[in-house]
Design a protein around this motif. Structure first.
Motif, PDB file in Angstrom:
ATOM      1  N   LYS A 168       0.816  -1.230   0.098  1.00 10.33           N
ATOM      2  CA  LYS A 168      -0.042   0.110  -0.114  1.00 10.33           C
ATOM      3  C   LYS A 168       0.908   1.261  -0.104  1.00 10.33           C
ATOM      4  O   LYS A 168       0.596   2.291  -0.676  1.00 10.33           O
ATOM      5  CB  LYS A 168      -1.032   0.114   1.335  1.00 10.33           C
ATOM      6  CG  LYS A 168      -1.977   0.901   1.417  1.00 10.33           C
ATOM      7  CD  LYS A 168      -3.095   0.464   2.384  1.00 10.33           C
ATOM      8  CE  LYS A 168      -3.927   1.777   2.931  1.00 10.33           C
ATOM      9  NZ  LYS A 168      -4.682   1.421   3.941  1.00 10.33           N
ATOM     10  N   GLY A 172       3.768   1.584  -1.287  1.00 12.54           N
ATOM     11  CA  GLY A 172       4.614   1.821  -2.489  1.00 12.54           C
ATOM     12  C   GLY A 172       5.910   0.915  -2.534  1.00 12.54           C
ATOM     13  O   GLY A 172       6.845   1.007  -3.110  1.00 12.54           O
ATOM     14  N   ARG A 189       9.385   4.867   3.793  1.00 13.24           N
ATOM     15  CA  ARG A 189       8.166   4.400   3.788  1.00 13.24           C
ATOM     16  C   ARG A 189       8.130   3.049   4.795  1.00 13.24           C
ATOM     17  O   ARG A 189       6.950   2.873   5.272  1.00 13.24           O
ATOM     18  CB  ARG A 189       8.081   3.558   2.152  1.00 13.24           C
ATOM     19  CG  ARG A 189       7.486   5.045   1.480  1.00 13.24           C
ATOM     20  CD  ARG A 189       7.608   4.236  -0.068  1.00 13.24           C
ATOM     21  NE  ARG A 189       8.918   4.827  -0.776  1.00 13.24           N
ATOM     22  CZ  ARG A 189       9.298   4.293  -1.753  1.00 13.24           C
ATOM     23  NH1 ARG A 189       8.389   3.373  -2.410  1.00 13.24           N
ATOM     24  NH2 ARG A 189      10.454   4.541  -2.365  1.00 13.24           N
ATOM     25  N   GLY A 205       5.054  12.518  -6.479  1.00 10.44           N
ATOM     26  CA  GLY A 205       4.061  11.738  -6.602  1.00 10.44           C
ATOM     27  C   GLY A 205       3.850  10.811  -5.552  1.00 10.44           C
ATOM     28  O   GLY A 205       2.618  10.535  -4.980  1.00 10.44           O
ATOM     29  N   LEU A 206       4.750  10.204  -4.714  1.00 14.54           N
ATOM     30  CA  LEU A 206       4.836   9.173  -3.830  1.00 14.54           C
ATOM     31  C   LEU A 206       4.201  10.044  -2.433  1.00 14.54           C
ATOM     32  O   LEU A 206       3.248   9.240  -1.667  1.00 14.54           O
ATOM     33  CB  LEU A 206       5.943   8.580  -3.444  1.00 14.54           C
ATOM     34  CG  LEU A 206       5.909   7.381  -2.531  1.00 14.54           C
ATOM     35  CD1 LEU A 206       5.151   6.269  -3.225  1.00 14.54           C
ATOM     36  CD2 LEU A 206       7.349   6.994  -2.420  1.00 14.54           C
ATOM     37  N   ARG A 228       2.179  12.685  -2.433  1.00 12.76           N
ATOM     38  CA  ARG A 228       0.710  12.749  -2.503  1.00 12.76           C
ATOM     39  C   ARG A 228       0.009  11.348  -2.434  1.00 12.76           C
ATOM     40  O   ARG A 228      -1.175  11.435  -1.897  1.00 12.76           O
ATOM     41  CB  ARG A 228       0.494  13.166  -4.129  1.00 12.76           C
ATOM     42  CG  ARG A 228       1.022  14.747  -4.392  1.00 12.76           C
ATOM     43  CD  ARG A 228       0.119  15.760  -3.339  1.00 12.76           C
ATOM     44  NE  ARG A 228      -1.161  15.712  -3.735  1.00 12.76           N
ATOM     45  CZ  ARG A 228      -1.577  16.545  -4.865  1.00 12.76           C
ATOM     46  NH1 ARG A 228      -0.766  17.713  -5.337  1.00 12.76           N
ATOM     47  NH2 ARG A 228      -2.859  17.025  -5.148  1.00 12.76           N
ATOM     48  N   GLU A 229       0.441  10.515  -2.663  1.00  9.14           N
ATOM     49  CA  GLU A 229       0.089   9.015  -2.554  1.00  9.14           C
ATOM     50  C   GLU A 229      -0.125   8.611  -1.260  1.00  9.14           C
ATOM     51  O   GLU A 229      -1.365   8.410  -0.666  1.00  9.14           O
ATOM     52  CB  GLU A 229       0.515   8.197  -3.277  1.00  9.14           C
ATOM     53  CG  GLU A 229      -0.170   6.666  -3.990  1.00  9.14           C
ATOM     54  CD  GLU A 229       0.800   6.155  -4.634  1.00  9.14           C
ATOM     55  OE1 GLU A 229       1.069   4.788  -4.205  1.00  9.14           O
ATOM     56  OE2 GLU A 229       1.323   6.350  -5.779  1.00  9.14           O
ATOM     57  N   THR A 238      -2.879  10.716   0.621  1.00 11.29           N
ATOM     58  CA  THR A 238      -4.120  10.252   0.371  1.00 11.29           C
ATOM     59  C   THR A 238      -4.362   9.226   1.496  1.00 11.29           C
ATOM     60  O   THR A 238      -5.551   9.298   1.772  1.00 11.29           O
ATOM     61  CB  THR A 238      -4.375   9.944  -1.095  1.00 11.29           C
ATOM     62  OG1 THR A 238      -3.933  10.997  -1.881  1.00 11.29           O
ATOM     63  CG2 THR A 238      -5.890   9.629  -1.641  1.00 11.29           C
ATOM     64  N   HIS A 239      -3.602   8.352   1.430  1.00 16.21           N
ATOM     65  CA  HIS A 239      -3.814   7.211   2.400  1.00 16.21           C
ATOM     66  C   HIS A 239      -3.885   7.650   3.923  1.00 16.21           C
ATOM     67  O   HIS A 239      -4.962   7.478   4.353  1.00 16.21           O
ATOM     68  CB  HIS A 239      -2.390   6.222   2.546  1.00 16.21           C
ATOM     69  CG  HIS A 239      -2.400   5.323   1.161  1.00 16.21           C
ATOM     70  ND1 HIS A 239      -3.345   4.613   0.718  1.00 16.21           N
ATOM     71  CD2 HIS A 239      -1.125   5.120   0.405  1.00 16.21           C
ATOM     72  CE1 HIS A 239      -3.111   3.954  -0.218  1.00 16.21           C
ATOM     73  NE2 HIS A 239      -1.916   4.352  -0.365  1.00 16.21           N
TER      74      HIS A 239
END
Ligand SMILES: Nc1ncnc2c1ncn2[C@@H]1O[C@H](COP(=O)(O)OP(=O)(O)OP(=O)(O)O)[C@@H](O)[C@H]1O
Ligand SMILES: [Mg+2]
Length: 245
Positions: A110, A112, A132, A158-159, A161-162, A165-166
């Motif tokens: 989840k 990445g 992460r 990008g990561l 933002r991902e 969002t989680h």
């Protein structure tokens, strides 16, 4: 109601005053961000809140049933691989190894990480991968209160933002509460119910901003507009040592 309540908090290291008169309350399901310049005392404040440093003056009352911490530097155990680093809190809680591994793999994906990385040791991970893993380790135990000290600083946009969002999903769906530290004003505006803006030497709150709009409804336009509003203030420009010409 679970709350974290900080009142009249002061802190010194030796003769140096680090924090002065910090006051705030974080309630269940809220995100409170602390934004400020480097060396302003943000990490110190978080350590005091998480009971990792002794409170000398003022008070910190934490009634959350559980909490976890993602440190500014990843602090992974060098002799454990990715999955064993993530699962450490579950094992400590008495989970069986195979279940802890399974849950850790799910959260790793989840956030990445890829299956081929699961057996790697921290020395073979990039800075962003380490962050992460550290982030996954803090979230896998499903804490009620999460302390996050600049968890996205080594990630590409990008990561970043991902993962934001989680976090927003967990706040909105599970009532996760977060004390969030960042240098990044836009990130704070995207995630927070409340932002405390800290000025350094000693660290003290100079401004407070509240946002009512639900996080998943904040689009880029909202974030840019609110950032522009905040940056109109001269004290803020000097706090961040920005040059806006
Ligand atoms: N254990 C310690 N002993 C003495 N001084 C310390 C200690 N920890 C931090 N400091 C000092 O306290 C001040 C605030 O440090 P802190 O790490 O809280 O800042 P910060 O706002 O998190 O900075 P950054 O954004 O760079 O992470 C700094 O001047 C630092 O040198
Ligand atoms: Mg810090």
């Amino acid at each position: 109601m679970e709350t974290l309540k900080v009142q009249n908090l002061n802190h010194h290291f030796g003769f140096t005053e680090i924090l002065r008169d910090i006051n705030f309350i974080v309630e269940k399901g809220q995100v409170l961000s602390v934004v400020g310049p480097s060396g302003g005392g943000k990490t110190t404040l978080m350590h005091l809140c998480a009971n990792l440093l002794d409170v000398e003056e003022g008070s910190v009352e934490n009634s959350f049933i559980s909490s976890s911490f993602a440190f500014q530097e990843a602090r992974l155990l060098p002799w454990k691989n990715v999955i064993d680093n993530i699962s450490i809190g579950l094992i400590a809680k008495g989970w069986k190894k195979n279940l802890a591994d399974q849950k850790s793999r799910e959260i790793a994906i989840k956030f990445g990480l890829e299956e081929e990385d699961f057996d790697k040791f921290p020395k073979d991970l990039s800075g962003g991968m380490k962050q992460r893993v550290s982030f996954a380790r803090a979230l896998v135990v499903n804490p009620s209160l999460l302390f996050l000290d600049e968890p996205f600083s080594a990630l590409d946009i990008g990561l970043k933002r991902e993962l934001q969002t989680h976090l927003i999903e967990m706040v909105q769906e599970q009532g996760l509460t977060i004390l969030f530290i960042t240098h990044d004003l836009m990130e704070a505006i995207r995630l927070s119910d409340k932002i405390l803006l800290l000025e350094a030497d000693p660290g003290h709150v100079i401004k407070e901003f509240n946002y009512d709009l639900e996080q998943d409804k904040r689009d880029d336009k909202f974030v840019y507009q609110e950032t522009a509003k905040i940056l109109q203030d001269k004290t803020i420009i000097s706090t961040f040592e920005l040059e806006l010409k």
